[in-house]
Design an enzyme around this catalytic site. Structure first.
Site, PDB file in Angstrom:
ATOM      1  N   ASP A 130       0.874  -1.023   0.084  1.00  0.00           N
ATOM      2  CA  ASP A 130       0.131  -0.357  -0.401  1.00  0.00           C
ATOM      3  C   ASP A 130       0.908   1.572   0.117  1.00  0.00           C
ATOM      4  O   ASP A 130       1.589   1.194   0.990  1.00  0.00           O
ATOM      5  CB  ASP A 130      -0.743   0.030   1.339  1.00  0.00           C
ATOM      6  CG  ASP A 130      -2.046   0.814   1.613  1.00  0.00           C
ATOM      7  OD1 ASP A 130      -2.865   1.305  -0.156  1.00  0.00           O
ATOM      8  OD2 ASP A 130      -2.988   1.408   2.192  1.00  0.00           O
ATOM      9  N   TYR A 132       1.030   6.141  -0.042  1.00  0.00           N
ATOM     10  CA  TYR A 132       0.667   6.814   0.553  1.00  0.00           C
ATOM     11  C   TYR A 132       0.742   8.445  -0.357  1.00  0.00           C
ATOM     12  O   TYR A 132       1.406   9.022   0.428  1.00  0.00           O
ATOM     13  CB  TYR A 132       1.767   7.167   2.203  1.00  0.00           C
ATOM     14  CG  TYR A 132       1.164   7.690   3.021  1.00  0.00           C
ATOM     15  CD1 TYR A 132      -0.404   7.622   3.928  1.00  0.00           C
ATOM     16  CD2 TYR A 132       1.752   8.557   3.874  1.00  0.00           C
ATOM     17  CE1 TYR A 132      -0.831   8.631   5.085  1.00  0.00           C
ATOM     18  CE2 TYR A 132       2.001   9.172   4.295  1.00  0.00           C
ATOM     19  CZ  TYR A 132       0.309   8.951   5.404  1.00  0.00           C
ATOM     20  OH  TYR A 132       0.136  10.076   6.557  1.00  0.00           O
ATOM     21  N   HIS A 137      -3.792  14.029   1.888  1.00  0.00           N
ATOM     22  CA  HIS A 137      -4.115  12.756   2.791  1.00  0.00           C
ATOM     23  C   HIS A 137      -2.824  12.798   3.637  1.00  0.00           C
ATOM     24  O   HIS A 137      -3.224  13.296   4.818  1.00  0.00           O
ATOM     25  CB  HIS A 137      -4.487  11.643   2.074  1.00  0.00           C
ATOM     26  CG  HIS A 137      -5.042  10.912   3.239  1.00  0.00           C
ATOM     27  ND1 HIS A 137      -5.284  10.151   4.029  1.00  0.00           N
ATOM     28  CD2 HIS A 137      -3.558   9.162   3.760  1.00  0.00           C
ATOM     29  CE1 HIS A 137      -5.191   9.026   5.487  1.00  0.00           C
ATOM     30  NE2 HIS A 137      -4.434   8.795   4.983  1.00  0.00           N
ATOM     31  N   GLU A 203     -11.007   3.740   3.856  1.00  0.00           N
ATOM     32  CA  GLU A 203      -9.889   5.095   3.196  1.00  0.00           C
ATOM     33  C   GLU A 203     -10.178   4.830   1.923  1.00  0.00           C
ATOM     34  O   GLU A 203     -10.018   3.316   1.279  1.00  0.00           O
ATOM     35  CB  GLU A 203      -8.538   3.734   3.733  1.00  0.00           C
ATOM     36  CG  GLU A 203      -8.048   4.768   4.941  1.00  0.00           C
ATOM     37  CD  GLU A 203      -6.491   4.676   5.251  1.00  0.00           C
ATOM     38  OE1 GLU A 203      -6.100   4.818   6.127  1.00  0.00           O
ATOM     39  OE2 GLU A 203      -5.356   3.689   4.009  1.00  0.00           O
ATOM     40  N   GLU A 205      -9.842   3.711  -1.416  1.00  0.00           N
ATOM     41  CA  GLU A 205      -8.103   4.185  -2.691  1.00  0.00           C
ATOM     42  C   GLU A 205      -9.429   3.370  -3.494  1.00  0.00           C
ATOM     43  O   GLU A 205      -9.519   2.904  -4.451  1.00  0.00           O
ATOM     44  CB  GLU A 205      -7.031   3.150  -1.877  1.00  0.00           C
ATOM     45  CG  GLU A 205      -6.896   3.541  -0.719  1.00  0.00           C
ATOM     46  CD  GLU A 205      -5.283   2.751   0.130  1.00  0.00           C
ATOM     47  OE1 GLU A 205      -4.699   2.256  -0.507  1.00  0.00           O
ATOM     48  OE2 GLU A 205      -5.708   2.841   1.384  1.00  0.00           O
ATOM     49  N   ASP A 237      -9.523   0.401   2.090  1.00  0.00           N
ATOM     50  CA  ASP A 237      -8.492  -0.156   2.781  1.00  0.00           C
ATOM     51  C   ASP A 237      -8.806  -0.299   4.065  1.00  0.00           C
ATOM     52  O   ASP A 237      -8.559   1.664   4.906  1.00  0.00           O
ATOM     53  CB  ASP A 237      -7.327   0.914   2.389  1.00  0.00           C
ATOM     54  CG  ASP A 237      -5.940   0.088   3.211  1.00  0.00           C
ATOM     55  OD1 ASP A 237      -5.516  -1.298   3.804  1.00  0.00           O
ATOM     56  OD2 ASP A 237      -4.985   1.212   3.546  1.00  0.00           O
ATOM     57  N   GLN A 244      -5.013   1.546  15.433  1.00  0.00           N
ATOM     58  CA  GLN A 244      -3.095   1.908  14.858  1.00  0.00           C
ATOM     59  C   GLN A 244      -2.897   2.575  15.131  1.00  0.00           C
ATOM     60  O   GLN A 244      -1.253   2.624  15.693  1.00  0.00           O
ATOM     61  CB  GLN A 244      -3.969   2.484  13.715  1.00  0.00           C
ATOM     62  CG  GLN A 244      -2.707   2.748  12.964  1.00  0.00           C
ATOM     63  CD  GLN A 244      -3.318   3.607  11.162  1.00  0.00           C
ATOM     64  OE1 GLN A 244      -4.269   3.318  10.330  1.00  0.00           O
ATOM     65  NE2 GLN A 244      -2.450   4.546  10.567  1.00  0.00           N
ATOM     66  N   LYS A 257      -5.194  -3.013   9.862  1.00  0.00           N
ATOM     67  CA  LYS A 257      -5.565  -3.071   8.895  1.00  0.00           C
ATOM     68  C   LYS A 257      -5.641  -4.665   8.416  1.00  0.00           C
ATOM     69  O   LYS A 257      -6.333  -4.930   7.147  1.00  0.00           O
ATOM     70  CB  LYS A 257      -4.025  -2.493   7.135  1.00  0.00           C
ATOM     71  CG  LYS A 257      -3.937  -1.226   7.687  1.00  0.00           C
ATOM     72  CD  LYS A 257      -4.657  -0.265   7.462  1.00  0.00           C
ATOM     73  CE  LYS A 257      -3.933   1.686   7.609  1.00  0.00           C
ATOM     74  NZ  LYS A 257      -4.990   2.269   6.404  1.00  0.00           N
ATOM     75  N   THR A 353      -5.144   6.156   0.893  1.00  0.00           N
ATOM     76  CA  THR A 353      -5.995   7.637   0.395  1.00  0.00           C
ATOM     77  C   THR A 353      -5.784   8.280   0.111  1.00  0.00           C
ATOM     78  O   THR A 353      -5.148   9.176  -0.067  1.00  0.00           O
ATOM     79  CB  THR A 353      -6.143   7.193   2.263  1.00  0.00           C
ATOM     80  OG1 THR A 353      -6.240   6.599   3.159  1.00  0.00           O
ATOM     81  CG2 THR A 353      -8.073   8.175   1.843  1.00  0.00           C
TER      82      THR A 353
END
Lengths: 419, 419
Positions: A130, A132, A137, A203, A205, A237, A244, A257, A353
């Site tokens: 994943d 970022y 975001h 999220e 995505e 996601d 977290q 996650k 995201t």
């Protein structure tokens, strides 16, 4: 131009206005028929097409394809055949279902009404990464949790930051999930507590699915990257914000996650998205040479998220666009492999995201409700700071220009109470 | 007692004193014979045993096994059969090669001298997780990079901290790697630079290989965990320290780790390690109930690391022990699944760097050379702060008590210059 993309083509299969699946889309997926057969297929309008049956009937003559290539539980072997084959198959499907051609015999073996088939996971995901890559975001998160004046980490404008995720818990649209349980450290507490997640979030995505790459030790350049990308899906996601927050330092998100990651069922090929290329944001400071690229590498894909409380209608809570992403897929793949890391057919790489510039385009409840300080009112009058039990989260995505719409359908997931 | 573990048993296959592979070990692996056949096998002394050939000859009669279970390129299908089957097969192998039984006919089909076979990756790793379970290692890293007075992160004593790694770049012992390239931010620089990693390091770890777990949404308790663990390997978690330092905030290590991860070729079953159980460190503060466990869950496994510069003899740079780990495998697996995350046969879970209490037991060059401030002198007179091109890093591990030694062999990897 890619033949299958001809905007003037019509199909003899009916396609409703505003369908995500005109004959110019031709996505790939895996479904189970009412007879219990699992097959690889495509879709036009609301009709699912059994490619294994088409192949057995000889419709792909002239394309070098193993006899059982569509009689599989995943698209991985087909993806391993490479881009020229994907393109030839897509072109042939466009031709078979073109309204200028006579309708095929054997309709009963080949065509299924969509509601009658059960969509499965389209690929067996070997590795899932994943990224970022949305500046908006990363800035929102940095503003909330760190310092509004230094919201972006020092590396963020230099590196398409990414991390490894869990492949085993990737599930297709329509599979309900249970609210995860885990450790959290409540505010002002001195000891962690255990229980159901209190801050469950989505999220928004997308993810791309790769082809087989190069041997371990070699890298894929930004110029080569698109030859190693089969297509894209919508990707929710799922994130447990309270888990977290307590677990993620210093090695990143883990149990927050990996309880579930939901994807849409049809993989839309990069070829089908070709007409919707667009420029990405200007990258300043200049990136290192291995991340430089030429041409338009972003895509104009409208994205939206809705929450549907049980037994009432849904409320749209965000409208965003894939084009906002700072780092594009070619850069992500070039970065991922610059150290020699190898990739395989069926690997999945999430965008991170995708938040837009305004609050109505943010890609997570964390941002939309600004850490729970700005609840969102649903059409049924209830409020949401995060996702409640029995809510269904639905993400949709589509491209549109010159009257032609290519879409992804949806990824829809109901949240059941913790077990 | 597990029958195959009978300490008094001898084999009619010769076993040298100090071999890691007496008849009480019976590990599982995958190898290619000189004829080019790939098969699942085991090992006694320096003899590799073709289990597919044994099975075809009828030696496993009475155990329910698919005909082709050992004619595979990975152990995953065998592992999916579950613990009672692993145990029955191991017991049967002990019986077949027991010196009280007559030697088998068909030796030519079944037995191979070790140097003649080529060891392959024993499992197809679906998902790979790495933990961070050595208190000494986490304390050393925290002391170097953060605050000696608060070296451990607040969550560390409550959570077996872990993160997801890359499965595609896991390679077996004997496969050379290239020094990775990547982005780093040199000290006092304002812009990152690109080039070969300057601070290449090993991490001394072990890893366990899982069986098929429960459906997504269910968890595995500490009491159940050992039924879901097939066995263990040695694991060199290669790390590029300079790349890691620049990239890892906030989502954890990525390219610093995924260029290569080396494992030993033979999976030693948890059953074979049974005589070496030992207590772990006292856990204070008390852990949450889902992490509590009963009995001895650590294992007394001697571990060592040597560096072999090209064309000269090796130098041992560390001697550590698996028993030092603060969090045990049952706790790691219980934590990993407490949120409902599912596991599959062949998944791999690394221990994290296993450092002991003294500098001669540290598990990485980062700690041994204390960030390069204390170089280590090799037997050839050269110095090492980190790993140089053409060095070979060799890790070994074995258990020993009452005169019986059960070992892992080694994981040995040569570092070639950057491509």
């Amino acid at each position: 131009m890619i033949k299958a993309n001809d905007p003037n083509r019509k199909s003899w299969i009916p396609v409703e206005k505003d369908s995500d699946f005109p004959i110019q889309n031709i996505p790939f997926g895996v479904f189970e028929t009412t007879r219990g057969d699992v097959t690889i297929g495509t879709r036009i309008g609301d009709t699912a097409i059994d490619l294994a049956a088409l192949h057995q009937l000889g419709y792909f003559e002239g394309i070098e394809l193993p006899d059982d290539i569509f009689m599989q539980e995943s698209l991985n072997p087909f993806i391993s055949l490479g881009k020229p084959t994907w393109r030839a198959v897509r072109d042939k499907i466009a031709e078979i279902f073109d309204s200028n051609n006579i309708e095929i015999k054997h309709k009963a073996e080949v065509l299924h009404e969509m509601p009658s088939v059960k969509m499965k996971l389209p690929v067996e995901v070997g590795d899932y990464t994943d990224f970022y890559s949305s500046r908006e975001h990363a800035t929102n998160v940095g503003t909330m949790f760190r310092d509004p004046d230094n919201a972006l980490m020092p590396n963020w404008l230099h590196i398409p930051v990414g991390y490894h995720g869990r492949a085993s818990s990737i599930i297709p649209s329509g599979t309900p999930i249970h609210r995860p349980k885990g450790q959290t450290m409540p505010k002002d507490a001195t000891e962690p507590v255990f229980g159901p997640c209190k801050l469950l979030d989505f999220e928004l995505e997308t993810a791309f699915i790769t082809a087989d790459g190069k041997p371990l030790g070699d890298n894929i350049t930004t110029a080569e990257a698109e030859d190693y990308i089969f297509g894209m899906v919508l990707f929710n996601d799922w994130s447990a914000r309270d888990i977290q927050k307590w677990e993620y330092v210093p090695l990143g998100p883990f149990l927050a996650k990996n309880f579930a990651s939901s994807i849409s069922s049809w993989i839309v090929t990069l070829d089908a998205l070709e007409p919707y290329r667009t420029a990405g944001p200007t990258q300043e400071p200049k990136v290192l040479p291995y991340l430089e690229y030429e041409g338009d590498k972003n895509y104009d894909i409208n994205l939206e998220v809705a929450i549907k409380p049980e037994n009432t209608e849904e409320t749209c809570v965000s409208k965003s666009n894939f084009k906002y992403l700072y780092w594009n897929m070619a850069q992500q793949l070039a970065h991922h492999t610059i150290n020699g890391c190898n990739i395989h057919a069926g690997d999945m790489m999430g965008s991170g995201t995708i938040s837009g510039p305004t609050p109505d385009s943010y890609g997570s409840m964390l941002e939309i409700s600004w850490q729970g300080t700005k609840p969102v009112t649903m059409k049924d009058g209830t409020e949401r700071k995060f996702i409640l039990d029995n809510d269904t989260v639905i993400m949709r995505g589509y491209c549109e220009n010159n009257g032609l719409r290519i879409g992804f359908g949806e990824v829809s997931t109901k949240v059941l109470p913790a077990k």
